[in-house]
Design a protein around this motif. Sequence first.
Motif, mmCIF file in Angstrom:
data_model
loop_
_atom_site.group_PDB
_atom_site.id
_atom_site.type_symbol
_atom_site.label_atom_id
_atom_site.label_comp_id
_atom_site.label_asym_id
_atom_site.label_seq_id
_atom_site.Cartn_x
_atom_site.Cartn_y
_atom_site.Cartn_z
ATOM 1 N N THR A 11 43.343 15.598 37.681
ATOM 2 C CA THR A 11 41.763 15.647 37.645
ATOM 3 C C THR A 11 41.162 17.101 38.117
ATOM 4 N N PHE A 12 40.485 17.539 37.585
ATOM 5 C CA PHE A 12 39.652 18.696 37.895
ATOM 6 C C PHE A 12 38.716 18.402 39.390
ATOM 7 N N LEU A 13 39.358 19.233 40.354
ATOM 8 C CA LEU A 13 38.174 18.934 41.440
ATOM 9 C C LEU A 13 36.929 20.041 41.570
ATOM 10 N N PHE A 14 37.415 21.365 41.760
ATOM 11 C CA PHE A 14 36.440 22.257 41.693
ATOM 12 C C PHE A 14 37.085 23.515 41.513
ATOM 13 N N ASP A 15 36.165 24.603 40.999
ATOM 14 C CA ASP A 15 37.018 25.958 40.605
ATOM 15 C C ASP A 15 37.150 26.667 42.046
ATOM 16 N N ASP A 16 38.303 27.414 41.957
ATOM 17 C CA ASP A 16 38.298 28.430 43.182
ATOM 18 C C ASP A 16 37.540 29.740 42.883
ATOM 19 N N HIS A 17 36.519 29.989 43.920
ATOM 20 C CA HIS A 17 35.836 31.224 43.858
ATOM 21 C C HIS A 17 36.287 32.169 45.360
ATOM 22 N N ALA A 18 36.493 33.361 44.775
ATOM 23 C CA ALA A 18 36.922 34.483 45.840
ATOM 24 C C ALA A 18 35.995 35.587 45.659
ATOM 25 N N THR A 19 35.983 36.021 47.089
ATOM 26 C CA THR A 19 35.314 37.246 47.366
ATOM 27 C C THR A 19 35.809 37.796 48.794
ATOM 28 N N GLU A 30 46.184 37.563 45.360
ATOM 29 C CA GLU A 30 44.661 37.340 45.218
ATOM 30 C C GLU A 30 43.873 38.700 45.292
ATOM 31 N N TRP A 31 44.589 39.623 46.074
ATOM 32 C CA TRP A 31 43.574 40.975 46.150
ATOM 33 C C TRP A 31 43.794 41.665 44.717
ATOM 34 N N GLN A 32 44.845 41.691 43.863
ATOM 35 C CA GLN A 32 45.163 42.375 42.692
ATOM 36 C C GLN A 32 44.117 41.316 41.841
ATOM 37 N N GLU A 33 44.317 40.263 41.743
ATOM 38 C CA GLU A 33 43.499 39.485 40.586
ATOM 39 C C GLU A 33 41.963 39.936 40.857
ATOM 40 N N TRP A 34 41.561 39.846 42.109
ATOM 41 C CA TRP A 34 40.108 40.100 42.385
ATOM 42 C C TRP A 34 39.609 41.435 41.834
ATOM 43 N N ALA A 35 40.526 42.282 42.194
ATOM 44 C CA ALA A 35 40.264 43.785 41.842
ATOM 45 C C ALA A 35 40.050 43.975 40.070
ATOM 46 N N PRO A 47 34.531 33.308 39.980
ATOM 47 C CA PRO A 47 35.630 32.530 39.660
ATOM 48 C C PRO A 47 37.037 33.521 39.899
ATOM 49 N N SER A 48 38.039 32.712 40.474
ATOM 50 C CA SER A 48 39.338 33.677 40.592
ATOM 51 C C SER A 48 40.288 33.229 39.345
ATOM 52 N N GLY A 49 40.010 32.100 38.461
ATOM 53 C CA GLY A 49 40.745 31.774 37.457
ATOM 54 C C GLY A 49 41.873 30.449 37.609
ATOM 55 N N ALA A 50 41.753 30.308 38.991
ATOM 56 C CA ALA A 50 42.402 28.950 39.386
ATOM 57 C C ALA A 50 41.583 27.976 39.925
ATOM 58 N N ALA A 51 42.063 26.786 40.339
ATOM 59 C CA ALA A 51 41.132 25.616 40.720
ATOM 60 C C ALA A 51 41.928 24.675 41.555
ATOM 61 N N PRO A 107 43.797 47.821 42.056
ATOM 62 C CA PRO A 107 44.209 46.900 42.959
ATOM 63 C C PRO A 107 44.207 47.815 44.207
ATOM 64 N N PRO A 108 43.873 47.318 45.105
ATOM 65 C CA PRO A 108 44.009 48.030 46.765
ATOM 66 C C PRO A 108 45.424 48.353 47.146
ATOM 67 N N ASP A 109 45.648 49.305 47.739
ATOM 68 C CA ASP A 109 46.977 49.562 48.629
ATOM 69 C C ASP A 109 47.247 48.516 49.646
ATOM 70 N N LEU A 110 48.285 47.656 49.531
ATOM 71 C CA LEU A 110 48.571 46.699 50.632
ATOM 72 C C LEU A 110 49.562 46.860 51.499
ATOM 73 N N ARG A 111 50.188 48.124 51.456
ATOM 74 C CA ARG A 111 51.488 48.500 52.092
ATOM 75 C C ARG A 111 51.080 48.254 53.872
ATOM 76 N N ASP A 112 49.918 48.570 54.286
ATOM 77 C CA ASP A 112 49.689 48.375 55.616
ATOM 78 C C ASP A 112 49.066 46.895 56.040
ATOM 79 N N ALA A 113 48.832 45.900 55.144
ATOM 80 C CA ALA A 113 48.039 44.820 55.055
ATOM 81 C C ALA A 113 48.724 43.901 56.125
ATOM 82 N N LEU A 114 47.860 43.135 57.086
ATOM 83 C CA LEU A 114 48.290 42.129 57.833
ATOM 84 C C LEU A 114 48.483 40.938 57.068
#
Length: 301
Positions: free
Chosen positions: A161-169, A202-207, A265-269, A214-221
Amino acid sequence: MSAKETRLPPFRSLLAFRAAASHDRLADAAETLGVTESAVSHQLRQLETLLKTQLFDRTSRRLVLTETGARYLARIDPAIRELEAATEAILPKEGRRVVRLTLPTSMAGTWLLPRLGAFEAANPDLDLQLVPTTRVVDLLRDQIDLSIRYGRGNWQDVEKTFLFDDHATPVAAPGLVPEGTVDIEAVLKANRLIVVRSVPDEWQEWARARGMEPPDLRDALELDVTEQGLQVAEAGHGIAMGRAPYIEERLARGLLVTPFGAAGPSGAAYYLCHPVGYPLSAPARRVRRWLLAEAGIEDGG
């Protein structure tokens, strides 16, 4: 058919088989039933003799169902649950009833726990046991009543049962990103990004959703769960991907800001799930109604 001709196995053997199939060690099955390992082993042998087939592959050190055993479990488990539900419906309601709920670790800390006190006060006879995890749990094997899952809803063998959409920023501490910033890609390059291992894309999907590279994530934490990422971002150590409903309170309190605009919306929920064909107990139905109400969803079932 007379009592002599019945082909029903002893109920104790069925319960022993069900418990053994839900664990991978006889000791765990025996503990669940409150009997000895030898008693469980005897009941399994008795059942296999009656059925004239092998239900477990005994070449492994752990309990592994054969194909026949898996088919048999799929047929008898709903029937046993129906018996439990029918019995529960007429028993006097005494003591606290247990309902087990699994959900993403971050959601447990940021969305559910703040609401749990009010639920417990209104339902003193229920013991809601939380199983926070980042993995997709086998609900039947782990004896879970309900699950909140995050994704696109493409899971097998569950009613959802759907609860709520996933929104990302992206979110950051106030002042980390200058107000009025136009060149988003430059800001992302100039700051350390925070990646949560449970949602690595998530970063790639948002971009991509915004027509950006998509941003370079090689130095990401890299961190394990969303809550950790938000805490690090709040301390001013980078930019994290914020998701509703996790960021709502922090935004309202001014602990975080959304430098690139409101979440989209991120496309997920998020979905509330339970196994297909298995009736929920009365306590589990009460928890389900509460979760749907907290998500603003009318309970149609």
